[in-house]
Motif scaffolding. Structure first.
Motif, mmCIF file in Angstrom:
data_model
loop_
_atom_site.group_PDB
_atom_site.id
_atom_site.type_symbol
_atom_site.label_atom_id
_atom_site.label_comp_id
_atom_site.label_asym_id
_atom_site.label_seq_id
_atom_site.Cartn_x
_atom_site.Cartn_y
_atom_site.Cartn_z
ATOM 1 N N ASN A 1 0.821 -1.217 -0.431
ATOM 2 C CA ASN A 1 -0.239 -0.384 -0.173
ATOM 3 C C ASN A 1 1.061 1.277 0.183
ATOM 4 O OD1 ASN A 1 -2.585 1.640 0.312
ATOM 5 N ND2 ASN A 1 -1.990 2.339 2.164
ATOM 6 N N MET A 2 2.085 1.113 0.886
ATOM 7 C CA MET A 2 2.519 3.060 0.809
ATOM 8 C C MET A 2 3.907 2.520 0.324
ATOM 9 S SD MET A 2 3.748 5.147 3.067
ATOM 10 C CE MET A 2 3.444 4.035 4.915
ATOM 11 N N ALA A 3 3.805 2.026 -1.309
ATOM 12 C CA ALA A 3 4.266 0.988 -1.656
ATOM 13 C C ALA A 3 4.000 1.900 -3.458
ATOM 14 C CB ALA A 3 5.322 -0.066 -2.275
ATOM 15 N N ALA A 4 2.698 1.677 -2.933
ATOM 16 C CA ALA A 4 1.422 1.728 -4.369
ATOM 17 C C ALA A 4 1.288 3.656 -4.290
ATOM 18 C CB ALA A 4 0.152 1.667 -4.492
ATOM 19 N N ASN A 5 1.466 4.037 -3.271
ATOM 20 C CA ASN A 5 0.555 5.365 -2.951
ATOM 21 C C ASN A 5 2.235 6.192 -3.304
ATOM 22 O OD1 ASN A 5 -1.969 5.378 -2.260
ATOM 23 N ND2 ASN A 5 -1.767 3.642 -0.560
ATOM 24 N N ALA A 6 3.231 5.803 -2.883
ATOM 25 C CA ALA A 6 4.465 6.595 -2.876
ATOM 26 C C ALA A 6 4.877 6.680 -4.859
ATOM 27 C CB ALA A 6 5.393 5.880 -2.232
ATOM 28 N N SER A 7 4.333 5.388 -5.455
ATOM 29 C CA SER A 7 5.182 5.508 -6.318
ATOM 30 C C SER A 7 3.783 6.569 -7.332
ATOM 31 C CB SER A 7 4.679 3.998 -7.281
ATOM 32 O OG SER A 7 6.210 3.276 -6.315
ATOM 33 N N ILE A 8 2.310 6.058 -7.199
ATOM 34 C CA ILE A 8 1.712 7.545 -7.308
ATOM 35 C C ILE A 8 1.778 8.952 -7.057
ATOM 36 C CG2 ILE A 8 -0.926 7.867 -7.977
ATOM 37 C CD1 ILE A 8 0.309 4.988 -9.022
ATOM 38 N N GLY A 9 2.459 8.732 -6.397
ATOM 39 C CA GLY A 9 2.719 10.759 -5.436
ATOM 40 C C GLY A 9 3.928 11.093 -6.310
ATOM 41 N N LEU A 10 5.076 9.845 -6.347
ATOM 42 C CA LEU A 10 6.377 10.239 -7.403
ATOM 43 C C LEU A 10 5.961 10.445 -8.429
ATOM 44 C CD1 LEU A 10 9.099 8.279 -5.705
ATOM 45 C CD2 LEU A 10 8.574 10.464 -5.249
ATOM 46 N N LEU A 11 4.271 10.353 -9.155
ATOM 47 C CA LEU A 11 4.567 10.312 -10.433
ATOM 48 C C LEU A 11 4.196 11.250 -11.005
ATOM 49 C CD1 LEU A 11 3.136 9.170 -13.617
ATOM 50 C CD2 LEU A 11 1.574 7.996 -12.741
ATOM 51 N N ASN A 12 3.372 12.388 -10.068
ATOM 52 C CA ASN A 12 2.742 13.349 -9.702
ATOM 53 C C ASN A 12 3.645 14.446 -10.298
ATOM 54 O OD1 ASN A 12 0.170 14.615 -10.063
ATOM 55 N ND2 ASN A 12 -0.191 14.710 -7.113
ATOM 56 N N LEU A 13 4.393 14.372 -8.439
ATOM 57 C CA LEU A 13 5.415 15.110 -8.813
ATOM 58 C C LEU A 13 5.813 15.502 -9.798
ATOM 59 C CD1 LEU A 13 7.885 16.840 -6.275
ATOM 60 C CD2 LEU A 13 8.890 14.264 -6.806
ATOM 61 N N ALA A 14 6.792 14.527 -10.640
ATOM 62 C CA ALA A 14 7.767 14.507 -11.807
ATOM 63 C C ALA A 14 6.733 14.933 -12.796
ATOM 64 C CB ALA A 14 7.794 13.297 -12.254
ATOM 65 N N TRP A 15 5.265 14.924 -12.920
ATOM 66 C CA TRP A 15 3.943 15.583 -13.719
ATOM 67 C C TRP A 15 4.148 16.623 -13.736
ATOM 68 C CZ3 TRP A 15 -0.248 11.944 -15.650
ATOM 69 C CH2 TRP A 15 -0.788 12.106 -16.823
ATOM 70 N N TRP A 16 3.884 16.772 -12.464
ATOM 71 C CA TRP A 16 3.931 18.685 -11.945
ATOM 72 C C TRP A 16 4.860 19.436 -12.325
ATOM 73 C CZ3 TRP A 16 -0.330 21.542 -13.036
ATOM 74 C CH2 TRP A 16 -1.427 20.563 -12.099
ATOM 75 N N LEU A 17 6.749 19.308 -11.987
ATOM 76 C CA LEU A 17 7.348 19.676 -11.861
ATOM 77 C C LEU A 17 7.701 19.868 -13.647
ATOM 78 C CD1 LEU A 17 9.466 18.099 -9.366
ATOM 79 C CD2 LEU A 17 8.623 20.296 -9.204
ATOM 80 N N ARG A 18 7.277 18.514 -14.572
ATOM 81 C CA ARG A 18 7.674 18.623 -16.189
ATOM 82 C C ARG A 18 6.948 19.511 -16.590
ATOM 83 N NH1 ARG A 18 5.678 16.137 -20.366
ATOM 84 N NH2 ARG A 18 7.232 15.959 -22.031
ATOM 85 N N TRP A 19 5.331 19.911 -16.058
ATOM 86 C CA TRP A 19 5.330 20.465 -16.990
ATOM 87 C C TRP A 19 4.964 22.142 -16.443
ATOM 88 C CZ3 TRP A 19 1.614 24.651 -15.008
ATOM 89 C CH2 TRP A 19 0.905 25.576 -15.563
#
Length: 182
Positions: free
Chosen positions: A132-150
């Motif tokens: 659960n922690m790994a799944a949520n952290a991974s999605i959170g990192l995806l979100n972070l990378a996506w926003w920072l790229r934008w």
């Protein structure tokens, strides 16, 4: 004995109070958003839905920290996962979806399927805290990378985009505190 007296005993008072305050802040911001933004705005439905998903998660977090049971724990974790996934959805709608409605519909269906599979696994197979922690952290990192790229791509055109990057980084820092259980 009064039937709700067991709910008055806070097992984790600081966590319950912090969750309540986060929910209250989310509610106040929802009211402010609805007062300031016209419903016809393109992001309005997505932002209002995100606020309600967040309010639901903070409600169940408050309940869980008030009364720790197997059901309240699952509701806390599952609703937190919904917030993380909705955050990525909001990012997708903001950065891609307004110009590509078909893509956003496919992405929304994928996220809903992922949430259903995630909850099913944790409910029917094994309630695995690490997964659960790994799944949520991974999605959170995806979100972070996506926003920072934008933010990086739009920096020349939008001089205020640094504020978005700062908020994204600060929210990630707060999430890190949650992950490290501070």
């Amino acid at each position: 004995q009064w039937p709700f007296s067991r709910f008055l005993f806070f097992q984790e008072p600081a966590s319950a109070f912090a969750s309540f305050l986060n929910g209250l802040a989310s509610f106040v911001m929802l009211l402010r958003y609805k007062a300031a933004v016209p419903p016809a705005s393109p992001m309005y439905p997505t932002c209002v839905a995100f606020a309600w998903v967040s309010l639901n998660a903070w409600f169940w977090s408050t309940v869980f920290h008030t009364r720790d049971t197997a059901v309240t724990e699952k509701l806390d974790y599952f609703c937190a996962s919904a917030v993380v996934l909705h955050s990525v959805y909001l990012c997708c709608v903001r950065t891609l979806g307004l110009q590509r409605p078909a893509l956003i519909s496919i992405f929304r269906a994928f996220l809903l399927l992922f949430l259903a599979c995630h909850i099913s696994y944790l409910t029917l197979v094994r309630f695995d805290y690490g997964y659960n922690m790994a799944a949520n952290a991974s999605i959170g990192l995806l979100n972070l990378a996506w926003w920072l790229r934008w933010c990086l791509r739009n920096r020349p055109r939008l001089p205020h985009v640094w504020k978005c990057a700062a908020v994204v980084l600060l929210l990630q820092a707060l999430a890190l505190l949650e992950l490290l259980d501070f």
